[in-house]
Design an enzyme around this catalytic site. Structure first.
Site, PDB file in Angstrom:
ATOM      1  N   GLU A  42       0.715  -1.146   0.202  1.00 26.11           N
ATOM      2  CA  GLU A  42       0.120  -0.104  -0.041  1.00 26.11           C
ATOM      3  C   GLU A  42       1.011   1.231  -0.140  1.00 26.11           C
ATOM      4  O   GLU A  42       0.593   2.069  -0.846  1.00 26.11           O
ATOM      5  CB  GLU A  42      -0.977  -0.171   1.232  1.00 26.11           C
ATOM      6  N   THR A  48       1.408   5.758  -7.273  1.00 24.61           N
ATOM      7  CA  THR A  48       2.410   4.874  -8.128  1.00 24.61           C
ATOM      8  C   THR A  48       1.629   3.789  -9.043  1.00 24.61           C
ATOM      9  O   THR A  48       0.775   3.257  -8.015  1.00 24.61           O
ATOM     10  CB  THR A  48       3.430   4.508  -7.392  1.00 24.61           C
ATOM     11  N   GLY A  86      10.292   6.874  -6.249  1.00 23.75           N
ATOM     12  CA  GLY A  86       9.975   8.312  -6.101  1.00 23.75           C
ATOM     13  C   GLY A  86       9.530   8.542  -4.438  1.00 23.75           C
ATOM     14  O   GLY A  86       9.120   7.506  -3.806  1.00 23.75           O
ATOM     15  N   TYR A 125      -6.367   6.863   4.286  1.00 25.67           N
ATOM     16  CA  TYR A 125      -6.406   5.753   3.065  1.00 25.67           C
ATOM     17  C   TYR A 125      -5.737   4.487   3.399  1.00 25.67           C
ATOM     18  O   TYR A 125      -6.428   3.608   3.338  1.00 25.67           O
ATOM     19  CB  TYR A 125      -6.015   6.252   1.965  1.00 25.67           C
ATOM     20  N   ASP A 143      -9.345   6.032  -1.622  1.00 24.70           N
ATOM     21  CA  ASP A 143      -8.355   6.354  -2.548  1.00 24.70           C
ATOM     22  C   ASP A 143      -8.886   7.304  -3.782  1.00 24.70           C
ATOM     23  O   ASP A 143      -9.871   7.425  -3.914  1.00 24.70           O
ATOM     24  CB  ASP A 143      -7.313   5.416  -2.938  1.00 24.70           C
TER      25      ASP A 143
END
Length: 376
Positions: A42, A48, A86, A125, A143
DNA sequence: GAGGCGTGGAG
DNA sequence: TCTCCAAGCCT
């Protein structure tokens, strides 16, 4: 917006989960409901795409198979495992939470969304996703998929870019979540949101829940969800300093306060600290270089004389910044000591072993191309 | 509450 | 090349 009767809700759950049982994706983190597996996946999946995450997830689990292993990992190993994914603060928060679980919770996981949010990097979330998937709590995981899917199904007009809108969606979705299979319900919504009900090029006509889709029925799919846009990235000009000496290249580790914290790059000097960053005239570059030579020699005890590499600046765009990096090269015949500078001389063959951000890879590629061209 | 924080894919 | 998007969280 639309509202659903109890009978409609039950029919929706049935249609959704029947489809999910047949067409749901087989993903590496769906092989069991281990909270560690659910949690790591998660976090990686935040902002992503699934296809990007899969190889990272597999490598991560091989390197850090348990929450204890993650808690004990070295920072370079952790950052290297996250390189290229990232949003690097996710990696740091992940380890901070692992240490919370080992040290404070004695590896006994919090089992509710509310208590999971006490862990670093877990927001509303992710807490709901873990609580529903790993522990069966009946809560909606709201989400981007859930926002988009339910905004369309029910024609909800609230702006999903507004933080307060989350509460509204949570209250609307809560009574719809299947109390028998909350984790599967939430994952089915995500699969729906990444197949028939995508942001662009959606295919609501073939969706397994098209009978419940008010926006499709009324031909207004493209009006949902309502989402105000974010401002464009701001241009940030830098000089990237390629300084090589017999001992290797000068690399610096980015500080905790900077973005890309903990990762290594050539020294980057904001052009704003020198001359007019908008000016590109050769005279300005010359003036900049004079300043740079002086400052570098004085501040860093390095007698560097820089020459422009030439060509277009290396460009790299982040969510909020657009970097334009002019590369400058200095070749030193002796290796100066780095007494006051937070960097190190790295032999060329050892650079790749460090955690490197994408912009550093771009700068290295440009330099390698230039050297190859010079040999011709 | 608005803005910071990465990267890669699609069109 | 440019724009928008993708399973958000933190401050």
């Amino acid at each position: 917006m639309e509202t659903w009767s109890t009978a409609t809700i039950q029919a929706f759950r049935h249609a959704l989960l029947t489809w999910y049982d047949q067409e749901g994706r087989d993903l590496p983190w769906r092989h069991d409901h281990d909270p560690y597996h659910v949690w790591v996946s998660e976090i990686m999946l935040q902002q992503t795409q699934v296809n990007t995450v899969i190889p990272y997830y597999q490598r991560f689990m091989a390197a850090f198979p348990t929450v204890t292993a993650l808690a004990r990992a070295s920072e370079p190993d952790l950052l290297k495992a996250w390189q290229g994914l990232g949003y690097y603060s996710r990696a740091r928060n992940l380890q901070r939470a692992a240490r919370q679980i080992v040290d404070d919770y004695h590896e006994e996981w919090p089992r509710t969304a509310a208590s999971l949010q006490d862990l670093s990097g877990i927001g509303p979330y992710t807490a709901s996703a873990i609580a529903s998937i790993a522990f069966g709590q009946v809560v909606p995981a709201v989400d981007g998929n859930a926002f988009r899917v339910f905004a369309r199904l029910l024609k909800i007009d609230a702006d999903i870019a507004q933080p307060k809108t989350r509460q509204l969606f949570t209250e609307i979705i809560q009574p719809i979540v299947d109390p028998q299979r909350p984790g599967d319900f939430n994952q089915a919504i995500m699969d729906l949101g990444s197949s028939y009900m995508t942001a662009q090029k959606s295919d609501p006509a073939h969706s397994p829940v098209r009978a419940f889709d008010a926006s499709w029925r009324t031909g207004t799919v493209d009006q949902y969800p309502v989402k105000t846009k974010k401002p464009r990235p701001k241009l940030v000009p830098y000089y990237g300093l390629i300084i090589h000496a017999p001992a290797g290249y000068l690399l610096v580790q980015r500080t905790r306060q900077q973005m890309l914290a903990g990762y290594w790059s050539y020294p980057l000097v904001p052009q704003a600290e020198l001359q007019d960053p908008e000016a590109t005239a050769p005279a300005t570059l010359t003036a900049d270089l004079a300043t740079l030579h002086q400052r570098w020699a004085a501040d860093y005890q390095i007698p560097a004389t820089f020459a422009p590499l030439g060509g277009a600046p290396v460009s790299h765009t982040y969510t909020h910044q657009r970097w334009q990096v002019k590369l400058l090269v200095a070749t030193l015949t002796k290796t100066p000591p780095l007494t006051f500078y937070p960097g190190k001389w790295v032999p060329a063959a050892e650079i790749a072993a460090l955690p490197l951000p994408k912009v550093q890879e771009k700068m290295m590629t440009r330099w390698a191309q230039r050297q190859a061209a010079a040999k011709q």
